[in-house]
Design a protein around this motif. Structure first.
Motif, PDB file in Angstrom:
ATOM      1  N   MET A 204       0.827  -1.224   0.000  1.00 54.31           N
ATOM      2  CA  MET A 204       0.000   0.000   0.000  1.00 54.31           C
ATOM      3  C   MET A 204       0.854   1.263   0.000  1.00 54.31           C
ATOM      4  O   MET A 204       0.375   2.344  -0.332  1.00 54.31           O
ATOM      5  N   PRO A 208      -2.565   4.417  -4.181  1.00 55.56           N
ATOM      6  CA  PRO A 208      -3.660   3.722  -4.867  1.00 55.56           C
ATOM      7  C   PRO A 208      -3.267   3.284  -6.278  1.00 55.56           C
ATOM      8  O   PRO A 208      -2.278   3.764  -6.830  1.00 55.56           O
ATOM      9  N   HIS A 209      -4.050   2.374  -6.849  1.00 54.25           N
ATOM     10  CA  HIS A 209      -3.806   1.980  -8.249  1.00 54.25           C
ATOM     11  C   HIS A 209      -3.840   3.225  -9.129  1.00 54.25           C
ATOM     12  O   HIS A 209      -4.516   4.216  -8.813  1.00 54.25           O
ATOM     13  N   ASP A 212      -6.890   5.218  -9.740  1.00 57.44           N
ATOM     14  CA  ASP A 212      -7.505   5.919  -8.592  1.00 57.44           C
ATOM     15  C   ASP A 212      -6.552   6.919  -7.958  1.00 57.44           C
ATOM     16  O   ASP A 212      -6.715   7.272  -6.788  1.00 57.44           O
ATOM     17  N   SER A 213      -5.543   7.355  -8.689  1.00 63.91           N
ATOM     18  CA  SER A 213      -4.523   8.238  -8.115  1.00 63.91           C
ATOM     19  C   SER A 213      -4.717   9.663  -8.628  1.00 63.91           C
ATOM     20  O   SER A 213      -4.282  10.000  -9.732  1.00 63.91           O
ATOM     21  N   LYS A 269      -5.690  -9.162  -4.477  1.00 64.29           N
ATOM     22  CA  LYS A 269      -6.343  -7.846  -4.301  1.00 64.29           C
ATOM     23  C   LYS A 269      -5.840  -7.158  -3.033  1.00 64.29           C
ATOM     24  O   LYS A 269      -5.793  -7.771  -1.964  1.00 64.29           O
ATOM     25  N   ASP A 271      -6.371  -4.545  -0.008  1.00 65.45           N
ATOM     26  CA  ASP A 271      -7.544  -4.078   0.733  1.00 65.45           C
ATOM     27  C   ASP A 271      -7.501  -2.540   0.849  1.00 65.45           C
ATOM     28  O   ASP A 271      -6.963  -1.989   1.808  1.00 65.45           O
ATOM     29  N   TRP A 272      -8.100  -1.878  -0.134  1.00 66.21           N
ATOM     30  CA  TRP A 272      -8.037  -0.404  -0.157  1.00 66.21           C
ATOM     31  C   TRP A 272      -8.911   0.227   0.926  1.00 66.21           C
ATOM     32  O   TRP A 272      -8.718   1.377   1.281  1.00 66.21           O
ATOM     33  N   GLU A 273      -9.858  -0.554   1.431  1.00 64.93           N
ATOM     34  CA  GLU A 273     -10.655  -0.005   2.548  1.00 64.93           C
ATOM     35  C   GLU A 273      -9.772   0.171   3.769  1.00 64.93           C
ATOM     36  O   GLU A 273      -9.845   1.178   4.471  1.00 64.93           O
ATOM     37  N   PHE A 275      -6.530   0.596   3.666  1.00 64.57           N
ATOM     38  CA  PHE A 275      -5.635   1.710   3.348  1.00 64.57           C
ATOM     39  C   PHE A 275      -6.304   3.053   3.669  1.00 64.57           C
ATOM     40  O   PHE A 275      -5.739   3.902   4.362  1.00 64.57           O
ATOM     41  N   ASN A 276      -7.536   3.209   3.203  1.00 65.17           N
ATOM     42  CA  ASN A 276      -8.227   4.487   3.425  1.00 65.17           C
ATOM     43  C   ASN A 276      -8.498   4.755   4.896  1.00 65.17           C
ATOM     44  O   ASN A 276      -8.376   5.882   5.358  1.00 65.17           O
TER      45      ASN A 276
END
Ligand code: FAQ
Length: 317
Positions: A204, A208-209, A212-213, A269, A271-273, A275-276
């Motif tokens: 992370m 972001p990918h 999404d940056s 995958k 976990d971007w949740e 990360f946020n």
């Protein structure tokens, strides 16, 4: 002779010249004209980078008094001091953009400025010190080698120096992991547990990918970034998986597979949740990291006052 540029209003002419310069890969120095958005973009990124170096001293500082040998303690202390030094180069480089250190620290304390997600996780065992050096510094190097060619010259110069030190940090972390993997079953378990907890947050760190940056488009146009978040993440994965295998660690990703066509690993995958949550103040250690920084900063006020008084005295003499 009049060129097409010289018929433009002054501001537009300066902007056209700036864009031409950055497109040609030329460096921008503090006295050169730059658009306000470029200045702001750099202040955001460089101050966040500086804050990360300094906050990053905390999880490692947790183990100085518990290092397993005098040698290990000396190495860890030297590494932590290096990270503090990196923070100083970066704050100084950011100050050339017209913001003071005090303002940057205020932005950190108020939550306006972020710092790297990774430093909001706890360092629970000695193996975590290995994982931080190997994975976290390893990820930081991949990103920072690319930043050595960033367009803002003071940032680029700071990166050249920082990268030399980071490669030593990465090796000391790998040495800890390799030693533990040659140890008892309990030590191997501890190393694998650290790997399991630090692997995904390390991925992370690259942000972001690409899709999404939000800052990437400007960063590329002005050559602040030379590689995308995903390109650097892939580079890190490809070199680190092989290092893990060499010492018998398992990468905690069931979808990790070598892809012959792309000559790189496919991975699971992220976990971007999580990360946020972490970058917005709700990770396991956010409160602890920030409150410690605020407390120590306040305790050090007398040092800053004394240094300022000394400077004034020298001026008056
Ligand atoms: N953590 O549009 P993008 C180290 C935020 S040094 C937290 O992709 P950008 C040494 C981003 O700020 C580690 N926030 O942003 C050490 C933005 O939010 P904002 C630090 C993150 O800037 C080792 C939003 O997400 N290194 O470890 C992160 O184009 C051991 C959208 O993201 C640097 O700072 C994250 N990981 O690309 C020390 C390197 N990623 O600002 C002690 C310099 C993204 O709008 C012990 N920075 N965000 O509120 C960079 O290269 C870039 O800033 C990226 C992000 C690649 C991190």
């Amino acid at each position: 002779m009049e060129t097409a540029q010289s018929t433009l209003p002054k501001e537009e002419m300066l902007l056209a010249k700036f864009e031409e310069k950055t497109a040609a890969g030329e460096a921008i120095e503090p006295r050169d004209w730059m658009p306000e958005a470029y200045r702001k973009h750099l202040i955001r990124q460089m101050s966040q980078h500086a804050h990360s170096e300094v906050i990053g001293m905390q999880p490692e500082g947790n183990w100085v008094t518990r290092a397993p040998s005098l040698r290990a303690r000396q190495i860890l202390l030297a590494k932590i001091q290096d990270e503090g030094g990196h923070g100083l180069y970066l704050y100084s480089a950011a100050e050339t953009l017209g913001i003071t250190r005090d303002e940057m620290i205020q932005q950190l304390h108020s939550g306006k400025a972020k710092y790297s997600n990774i430093f909001n996780y706890p360092s629970l065992t000695w193996a975590d010190i290995g994982a931080i050096g190997w994975l976290v510094d390893g990820a930081a190097i991949v990103n920072q080698v690319s930043l050595q060619r960033t367009s803002y010259a003071p940032y680029s110069r700071a990166m050249v120096r920082i990268c030399k030190e980071e490669s030593f940090h990465q090796r000391q972390g790998y040495e800890i992991m390799a030693t533990m993997m040659k140890g008892t079953a309990e030590q191997r378990e501890m190393a694998q547990d650290a790997m399991n907890r630090w692997w995904w947050p390390s991925l992370m760190m690259f942000g972001p990918h690409d899709t999404d940056s939000p800052h990437s488009a400007d960063a590329f146009r002005w050559k602040i970034k030379r590689h995308t978040n995903d390109e650097l993440r892939q580079k890190f994965i490809d070199k680190t998986v092989q290092q893990a295998e060499l010492i018998g660690l398992t990468v905690p990703d069931k979808d990790l597979r070598w892809n012959e066509a792309k000559q790189g690993y496919d991975y699971g995958k992220i976990d971007w949740e999580e990360f946020n949550r972490v970058i917005n103040g709700h990770g396991p250690c956010n409160k602890q990291r920030l409150s410690h920084h605020i407390r120590v900063h306040n305790e050090g006020a007398w040092v800053r006052e004394a240094a300022e008084a000394y400077k004034q005295k020298q001026k008056n003499n």
